[in-house]
Design a protein around this motif. Structure first.
Motif, PDB file in Angstrom:
ATOM      1  N   VAL A 215     -17.410  -5.951  -3.482  1.00  0.00           N
ATOM      2  CA  VAL A 215     -17.039  -6.529  -2.192  1.00  0.00           C
ATOM      3  C   VAL A 215     -16.023  -5.617  -1.525  1.00  0.00           C
ATOM      4  CG1 VAL A 215     -17.453  -8.914  -2.918  1.00  0.00           C
ATOM      5  CG2 VAL A 215     -15.177  -7.898  -3.242  1.00  0.00           C
ATOM      6  N   PRO A 216     -15.912  -5.667  -0.186  1.00  0.00           N
ATOM      7  CA  PRO A 216     -14.871  -4.889   0.492  1.00  0.00           C
ATOM      8  C   PRO A 216     -13.481  -5.353   0.057  1.00  0.00           C
ATOM      9  CG  PRO A 216     -16.523  -5.681   2.054  1.00  0.00           C
ATOM     10  CD  PRO A 216     -16.776  -6.395   0.767  1.00  0.00           C
ATOM     11  N   PHE A 217     -12.526  -4.434   0.049  1.00  0.00           N
ATOM     12  CA  PHE A 217     -11.169  -4.803  -0.338  1.00  0.00           C
ATOM     13  C   PHE A 217     -10.589  -5.733   0.724  1.00  0.00           C
ATOM     14  CE2 PHE A 217      -6.643  -4.285  -1.283  1.00  0.00           C
ATOM     15  CZ  PHE A 217      -6.680  -4.424  -2.662  1.00  0.00           C
ATOM     16  N   PRO A 218      -9.991  -6.863   0.314  1.00  0.00           N
ATOM     17  CA  PRO A 218      -9.621  -7.900   1.284  1.00  0.00           C
ATOM     18  C   PRO A 218      -8.174  -7.875   1.759  1.00  0.00           C
ATOM     19  CG  PRO A 218      -9.515  -8.808  -0.916  1.00  0.00           C
ATOM     20  CD  PRO A 218      -9.936  -7.364  -1.069  1.00  0.00           C
ATOM     21  N   ALA A 219      -7.423  -6.812   1.462  1.00  0.00           N
ATOM     22  CA  ALA A 219      -5.995  -6.813   1.770  1.00  0.00           C
ATOM     23  C   ALA A 219      -5.550  -5.456   2.278  1.00  0.00           C
ATOM     24  CB  ALA A 219      -5.200  -7.211   0.524  1.00  0.00           C
TER      25      ALA A 219
ATOM     26  N   PHE B 259      -7.098   0.384   3.824  1.00  0.00           N
ATOM     27  CA  PHE B 259      -7.480  -0.384   2.643  1.00  0.00           C
ATOM     28  C   PHE B 259      -8.369  -1.572   3.027  1.00  0.00           C
ATOM     29  CE2 PHE B 259      -3.772   0.593  -0.505  1.00  0.00           C
ATOM     30  CZ  PHE B 259      -3.856   1.938  -0.204  1.00  0.00           C
ATOM     31  N   LEU B 260      -7.986  -2.269   4.084  1.00  0.00           N
ATOM     32  CA  LEU B 260      -8.656  -3.507   4.464  1.00  0.00           C
ATOM     33  C   LEU B 260     -10.125  -3.244   4.828  1.00  0.00           C
ATOM     34  CD1 LEU B 260      -8.288  -6.549   5.003  1.00  0.00           C
ATOM     35  CD2 LEU B 260      -7.707  -5.950   7.366  1.00  0.00           C
ATOM     36  N   GLY B 261     -11.026  -3.874   4.083  1.00  0.00           N
ATOM     37  CA  GLY B 261     -12.449  -3.697   4.321  1.00  0.00           C
ATOM     38  C   GLY B 261     -13.054  -2.476   3.668  1.00  0.00           C
ATOM     39  N   TYR B 262     -12.241  -1.698   2.945  1.00  0.00           N
ATOM     40  CA  TYR B 262     -12.749  -0.484   2.286  1.00  0.00           C
ATOM     41  C   TYR B 262     -13.678  -0.876   1.136  1.00  0.00           C
ATOM     42  CZ  TYR B 262     -12.672   3.986  -0.225  1.00  0.00           C
ATOM     43  OH  TYR B 262     -13.021   5.147  -0.857  1.00  0.00           O
ATOM     44  N   ARG B 263     -14.823  -0.220   1.061  1.00  0.00           N
ATOM     45  CA  ARG B 263     -15.779  -0.547   0.001  1.00  0.00           C
ATOM     46  C   ARG B 263     -16.440   0.718  -0.531  1.00  0.00           C
ATOM     47  NH1 ARG B 263     -20.923  -4.820   0.115  1.00  0.00           N
ATOM     48  NH2 ARG B 263     -21.263  -4.796  -2.153  1.00  0.00           N
ATOM     49  N   PRO B 264     -15.861   1.311  -1.583  1.00  0.00           N
ATOM     50  CA  PRO B 264     -16.521   2.449  -2.234  1.00  0.00           C
ATOM     51  C   PRO B 264     -17.733   1.987  -3.029  1.00  0.00           C
ATOM     52  CG  PRO B 264     -14.545   1.822  -3.425  1.00  0.00           C
ATOM     53  CD  PRO B 264     -14.580   0.970  -2.193  1.00  0.00           C
TER      54      PRO B 264
ATOM     55  N   ARG C 199      -8.106  12.498   8.135  1.00  0.00           N
ATOM     56  CA  ARG C 199      -8.699  11.524   9.061  1.00  0.00           C
ATOM     57  C   ARG C 199      -9.169  10.283   8.320  1.00  0.00           C
ATOM     58  NH1 ARG C 199      -7.439  12.393  14.394  1.00  0.00           N
ATOM     59  NH2 ARG C 199      -7.616  14.601  14.892  1.00  0.00           N
ATOM     60  N   THR C 200      -9.469  10.434   7.035  1.00  0.00           N
ATOM     61  CA  THR C 200      -9.855   9.303   6.191  1.00  0.00           C
ATOM     62  C   THR C 200      -8.959   9.274   4.961  1.00  0.00           C
ATOM     63  OG1 THR C 200     -11.522  10.568   4.988  1.00  0.00           O
ATOM     64  CG2 THR C 200     -12.253   9.419   6.975  1.00  0.00           C
ATOM     65  N   MET C 201      -9.019   8.165   4.232  1.00  0.00           N
ATOM     66  CA  MET C 201      -8.131   7.984   3.093  1.00  0.00           C
ATOM     67  C   MET C 201      -8.489   8.866   1.912  1.00  0.00           C
ATOM     68  SD  MET C 201      -6.965   4.404   1.331  1.00  0.00           S
ATOM     69  CE  MET C 201      -8.646   3.810   1.119  1.00  0.00           C
ATOM     70  N   HIS C 202      -9.777   9.094   1.711  1.00  0.00           N
ATOM     71  CA  HIS C 202     -10.206   9.911   0.569  1.00  0.00           C
ATOM     72  C   HIS C 202     -11.005  11.107   1.066  1.00  0.00           C
ATOM     73  CE1 HIS C 202      -9.759   5.986  -1.803  1.00  0.00           C
ATOM     74  NE2 HIS C 202      -8.824   6.819  -2.233  1.00  0.00           N
ATOM     75  N   GLU C 203     -10.430  12.284   0.902  1.00  0.00           N
ATOM     76  CA  GLU C 203     -11.087  13.529   1.283  1.00  0.00           C
ATOM     77  C   GLU C 203     -11.042  14.489   0.104  1.00  0.00           C
ATOM     78  OE1 GLU C 203      -9.908  13.410   6.065  1.00  0.00           O
ATOM     79  OE2 GLU C 203      -9.191  15.062   4.806  1.00  0.00           O
ATOM     80  N   ASP C 204     -11.735  15.605   0.232  1.00  0.00           N
ATOM     81  CA  ASP C 204     -11.624  16.669  -0.760  1.00  0.00           C
ATOM     82  C   ASP C 204     -10.281  17.353  -0.599  1.00  0.00           C
ATOM     83  OD1 ASP C 204     -14.202  16.224  -1.713  1.00  0.00           O
ATOM     84  OD2 ASP C 204     -15.094  17.632  -0.277  1.00  0.00           O
ATOM     85  N   PRO C 205      -9.722  17.870  -1.700  1.00  0.00           N
ATOM     86  CA  PRO C 205     -10.249  17.880  -3.065  1.00  0.00           C
ATOM     87  C   PRO C 205      -9.707  16.713  -3.882  1.00  0.00           C
ATOM     88  CG  PRO C 205      -8.332  19.286  -2.975  1.00  0.00           C
ATOM     89  CD  PRO C 205      -8.500  18.701  -1.582  1.00  0.00           C
ATOM     90  N   GLY C 206     -10.343  16.441  -5.015  1.00  0.00           N
ATOM     91  CA  GLY C 206      -9.765  15.512  -5.968  1.00  0.00           C
ATOM     92  C   GLY C 206      -8.567  16.144  -6.645  1.00  0.00           C
ATOM     93  N   VAL C 207      -7.611  15.313  -7.042  1.00  0.00           N
ATOM     94  CA  VAL C 207      -6.379  15.810  -7.681  1.00  0.00           C
ATOM     95  C   VAL C 207      -6.194  15.076  -9.006  1.00  0.00           C
ATOM     96  CG1 VAL C 207      -3.916  16.268  -7.398  1.00  0.00           C
ATOM     97  CG2 VAL C 207      -5.388  16.149  -5.372  1.00  0.00           C
ATOM     98  N   PRO C 208      -6.709  15.612 -10.113  1.00  0.00           N
ATOM     99  CA  PRO C 208      -6.592  14.927 -11.402  1.00  0.00           C
ATOM    100  C   PRO C 208      -5.133  14.798 -11.841  1.00  0.00           C
ATOM    101  CG  PRO C 208      -8.227  16.694 -11.482  1.00  0.00           C
ATOM    102  CD  PRO C 208      -7.460  16.868 -10.209  1.00  0.00           C
ATOM    103  N   ASN C 209      -4.899  13.867 -12.752  1.00  0.00           N
ATOM    104  CA  ASN C 209      -3.564  13.677 -13.302  1.00  0.00           C
ATOM    105  C   ASN C 209      -3.362  14.398 -14.630  1.00  0.00           C
ATOM    106  OD1 ASN C 209      -2.337  12.139 -11.279  1.00  0.00           O
ATOM    107  ND2 ASN C 209      -3.296  10.257 -12.019  1.00  0.00           N
ATOM    108  N   GLU C 210      -4.315  15.221 -14.985  1.00  0.00           N
ATOM    109  CA  GLU C 210      -4.197  16.011 -16.210  1.00  0.00           C
ATOM    110  C   GLU C 210      -5.227  17.129 -16.149  1.00  0.00           C
ATOM    111  OE1 GLU C 210      -3.523  15.065 -20.905  1.00  0.00           O
ATOM    112  OE2 GLU C 210      -5.088  13.928 -19.882  1.00  0.00           O
ATOM    113  N   GLY C 211      -4.897  18.274 -16.768  1.00  0.00           N
ATOM    114  CA  GLY C 211      -5.853  19.366 -16.799  1.00  0.00           C
ATOM    115  C   GLY C 211      -5.166  20.699 -17.012  1.00  0.00           C
TER     116      GLY C 211
ATOM    117  N   ASP D 251     -11.451  -5.870 -14.001  1.00  0.00           N
ATOM    118  CA  ASP D 251     -11.540  -7.326 -13.908  1.00  0.00           C
ATOM    119  C   ASP D 251     -12.855  -7.756 -13.258  1.00  0.00           C
ATOM    120  OD1 ASP D 251      -9.084  -7.578 -15.073  1.00  0.00           O
ATOM    121  OD2 ASP D 251      -8.082  -8.438 -13.319  1.00  0.00           O
ATOM    122  N   ALA D 252     -13.122  -9.060 -13.333  1.00  0.00           N
ATOM    123  CA  ALA D 252     -14.336  -9.610 -12.735  1.00  0.00           C
ATOM    124  C   ALA D 252     -14.358  -9.448 -11.225  1.00  0.00           C
ATOM    125  CB  ALA D 252     -14.467 -11.089 -13.106  1.00  0.00           C
ATOM    126  N   ASP D 253     -13.188  -9.208 -10.606  1.00  0.00           N
ATOM    127  CA  ASP D 253     -13.172  -9.024  -9.152  1.00  0.00           C
ATOM    128  C   ASP D 253     -13.772  -7.687  -8.723  1.00  0.00           C
ATOM    129  OD1 ASP D 253     -11.156  -7.077  -9.605  1.00  0.00           O
ATOM    130  OD2 ASP D 253      -9.531  -8.426  -9.026  1.00  0.00           O
ATOM    131  N   GLY D 254     -14.058  -6.816  -9.697  1.00  0.00           N
ATOM    132  CA  GLY D 254     -14.663  -5.527  -9.397  1.00  0.00           C
ATOM    133  C   GLY D 254     -13.696  -4.478  -8.903  1.00  0.00           C
TER     134      GLY D 254
END
Length: 255
Positions: A67-71, A57-62, A178-190, A221-224
């Motif tokens: 800004v990169p995530f600070p926590a 999470f720390l420094g992650y920036r999609p 190996r990374t936090m977000h990989e394929d495939p996406g997993v929707p919460n409805e469908g 929010d304004a924090d993006g």
């Protein structure tokens, strides 16, 4: 491209998942009235450091983030749905808190989230959290070889909608490895029976997000980063990293 993990690699991912479970448990224990969100982040950092793990999470920036995530945790309170940045806000009696945490250990990532109340709970909040956990359990139960991503989405969405809750449009789970977000996406409805076919070795983060007011709308929010309900109603988030195996789903971020 979907990467299949070997049994040995899944075992290694389980080690990262245990760190996540410990960090979430420690943050939950520390979450008392008067404790700041920044202090909860510090508690999780201590657990990660002690395990020799780092934070995905720390420094992650999609792309969407200014800004990169600070926590190392996302801390979302009351009407915040997900991605809350830990700050100096101090928890109050009756607050509903969602903590999302990840850990990278040995080159593998674990990712999970939990929602809980602080002090005297509101019955409506407890129902919301219980439904989020039930939706997560339904999604995990559908994560078996031969099913499809749509079967997980349908299982999660059915529990949420039957209870009358909203689902933030466009947000859901994802592959993990190996990374936090990989394929495939997993929707919460469908619809069931659609999407990528599930095979042994797939590892997924399944994460229902529920809006108590029943709307699917949210604002940032304004924090993006912080996503918040537009109607002011409360939200809950539950998540586990789950491996699809020939013997059934294996929860890698279980305590």
């Amino acid at each position: 491209m979907v990467e299949l993990k070997t049994n040995r690699e899944i075992d290694e991912m389980r080690a990262a998942g245990r760190v996540v479970a410990r960090a979430l448990a420690a943050a939950r224990r520390a979450a008392e009235v008067g404790v700041s969100l920044r202090e909860l982040d510090s508690v999780a950092r201590t657990v990660l450091r002690g395990a020799g793990a780092s934070s995905p999470f720390l420094g992650y920036r999609p792309r969407f983030a200014p800004v990169p995530f600070p926590a190392v945790v996302c801390a979302s309170v009351n009407d915040a749905i997900v991605h809350g940045i830990p700050d100096d806000y101090r928890l109050g009696d009756g607050d509903l808190v969602s903590i999302d945490c990840g850990a990278e250990l040995g080159g593998w990532v674990g990712d999970a989230a939990v929602s809980f109340t602080v002090g005297r709970p509101r019955p409506a909040d407890l129902r919301l959290i219980e439904t989020a956990e039930a939706a997560l359990a339904a999604g995990i139960a559908a994560a078996v070889p031969g099913n499809r991503i749509g079967d997980i989405a349908h299982a999660v969405g059915t529990v949420c909608r039957t209870a009358g809750y909203g689902i933030p449009d466009g947000f859901g789970g994802h592959g993990v490895g190996r990374t936090m977000h990989e394929d495939p996406g997993v929707p919460n409805e469908g619809p069931p029976g659609r999407g990528t076919k599930l095979r042994p070795g797939m590892v997924l983060a399944i994460e229902p997000m529920l809006i108590a007011g029943g709307t699917d709308d949210y604002a940032c929010d304004a924090d993006g980063w912080t996503l918040r309900t537009v109607d002011g109603s409360r939200a809950a988030h539950a998540e586990h990293t789950v491996a699809v195996t020939a013997d059934g789903p294996r929860i890698l971020t279980a305590p």
